[in-house]
Design a protein around this motif. Sequence first.
Motif, short mmCIF file in Angstrom:
data_model
loop_
_atom_site.label_atom_id
_atom_site.label_comp_id
_atom_site.label_asym_id
_atom_site.label_seq_id
_atom_site.Cartn_x
_atom_site.Cartn_y
_atom_site.Cartn_z
N ILE A 24 51.39 79.01 46.39
CA ILE A 24 50.88 77.64 46.32
C ILE A 24 50.42 77.34 44.90
CG2 ILE A 24 49.15 76.00 47.16
CD1 ILE A 24 48.92 77.75 49.69
N GLU A 25 50.94 76.22 44.35
CA GLU A 25 50.47 75.74 43.05
C GLU A 25 49.94 74.32 43.22
OE1 GLU A 25 53.10 77.99 39.67
OE2 GLU A 25 53.84 76.06 40.38
N TYR A 26 48.88 74.03 42.47
CA TYR A 26 48.23 72.73 42.53
C TYR A 26 48.49 71.95 41.25
CZ TYR A 26 45.92 74.96 46.41
OH TYR A 26 45.69 75.62 47.59
N LEU A 27 48.64 70.65 41.40
CA LEU A 27 48.86 69.77 40.26
C LEU A 27 47.54 69.29 39.69
CD1 LEU A 27 50.70 68.01 38.46
CD2 LEU A 27 50.56 66.25 40.25
N LEU A 28 47.35 69.52 38.39
CA LEU A 28 46.20 68.98 37.68
C LEU A 28 46.70 68.19 36.48
CD1 LEU A 28 43.72 72.00 37.75
CD2 LEU A 28 43.63 69.92 39.13
N LEU A 29 46.04 67.06 36.24
CA LEU A 29 46.39 66.18 35.11
C LEU A 29 45.25 66.23 34.10
CD1 LEU A 29 47.48 63.04 37.19
CD2 LEU A 29 48.89 64.98 36.50
N GLN A 30 45.62 66.27 32.82
CA GLN A 30 44.61 66.27 31.76
C GLN A 30 44.46 64.85 31.21
OE1 GLN A 30 45.45 68.28 28.01
NE2 GLN A 30 43.33 69.01 27.95
N THR A 31 43.22 64.36 31.24
CA THR A 31 42.98 63.00 30.78
C THR A 31 43.24 62.88 29.28
OG1 THR A 31 40.63 63.42 30.39
CG2 THR A 31 41.25 62.55 32.56
N SER A 32 43.63 61.69 28.86
CA SER A 32 43.87 61.43 27.44
C SER A 32 42.65 60.77 26.80
CB SER A 32 45.11 60.56 27.26
OG SER A 32 44.99 59.37 28.01
N TYR A 33 41.54 60.76 27.50
CA TYR A 33 40.30 60.15 27.01
C TYR A 33 39.13 61.11 27.22
CZ TYR A 33 39.84 59.31 32.00
OH TYR A 33 39.79 59.49 33.36
N GLY A 34 38.01 60.81 26.61
CA GLY A 34 36.79 61.59 26.81
C GLY A 34 36.97 63.04 26.43
N LYS A 35 36.54 63.93 27.32
CA LYS A 35 36.59 65.37 27.06
C LYS A 35 37.91 66.01 27.49
CE LYS A 35 31.60 65.94 27.34
NZ LYS A 35 30.48 66.61 28.00
N HIS A 36 38.87 65.18 27.82
CA HIS A 36 40.22 65.66 28.22
C HIS A 36 40.13 66.63 29.39
CE1 HIS A 36 41.70 63.61 24.71
NE2 HIS A 36 40.92 64.33 23.93
N HIS A 37 39.32 66.27 30.39
CA HIS A 37 39.16 67.14 31.55
C HIS A 37 40.42 67.12 32.44
CE1 HIS A 37 37.91 63.18 33.02
NE2 HIS A 37 38.21 63.60 34.23
N TRP A 38 40.50 68.12 33.31
CA TRP A 38 41.63 68.29 34.23
C TRP A 38 41.19 67.91 35.63
CZ3 TRP A 38 46.47 69.97 32.64
CH2 TRP A 38 46.55 70.46 31.34
N THR A 39 42.01 67.14 36.32
CA THR A 39 41.68 66.66 37.65
C THR A 39 42.96 66.34 38.42
OG1 THR A 39 40.45 64.95 38.85
CG2 THR A 39 41.47 64.29 36.80
N PRO A 40 42.91 66.40 39.75
CA PRO A 40 44.03 65.86 40.52
C PRO A 40 44.12 64.35 40.31
CG PRO A 40 42.64 67.28 41.89
CD PRO A 40 41.90 67.03 40.61
N PRO A 41 45.27 63.75 40.60
CA PRO A 41 45.38 62.30 40.47
C PRO A 41 44.39 61.58 41.38
CG PRO A 41 47.39 63.24 41.43
CD PRO A 41 46.52 64.37 41.06
N LYS A 42 43.70 60.58 40.83
CA LYS A 42 42.74 59.79 41.60
C LYS A 42 42.45 58.49 40.85
CE LYS A 42 38.35 61.45 39.67
NZ LYS A 42 38.93 61.85 38.40
N GLY A 43 41.86 57.55 41.56
CA GLY A 43 41.47 56.30 40.91
C GLY A 43 40.66 55.41 41.83
#
Length: 149
Positions: A24-43
């Motif tokens: 199992i692999e999970y998708l994480l996205l790195q933000t292009s703003y702020g501290k460039h944290h990694w998170t699953p897609p959300k909004g």
Amino acid sequence: MAVRACGLIVFRLLANCVPPKDNIEYLLLQTSYGKHHWTPPKGHVDPGEDDLTTALRETQEEAGLTAEHLRVIDGFVQQLRYEVQGKPKEVLYWLAELRDPETELTLSDEHQDYRWARLEDACTLAQYKDMQDTLRAAHQYLETWKHKQ
């Protein structure tokens, strides 16, 4: 009143993994703003929009994955509560399997990179304890779910 957001913990199952338990692999996205944290897609939830629709829309906007690419897994919803700039935020996450593990992603301008990561690597990238706990809860749920398939 808390800001409300919704997202998907997108995962893919890899074939021919040794051991097979580690597929199992999970998708994480790195933000292009702020501290460039990694998170699953959300909004944020749009007015009149239900939570799951928000999660699917945000995943399409941020990663280019449409509802047709995904299979939402019944029975798992995780809620996180935290503060952003002194304001309360509430995020709901569902689990969704990427039907074809080779599907290409298309990132929005909000993100600069993405990674598919196994659980411990995903937790390291995620940094925040509540997100790490959510990923671990998802993983535990999937271990049970896989055996029922």
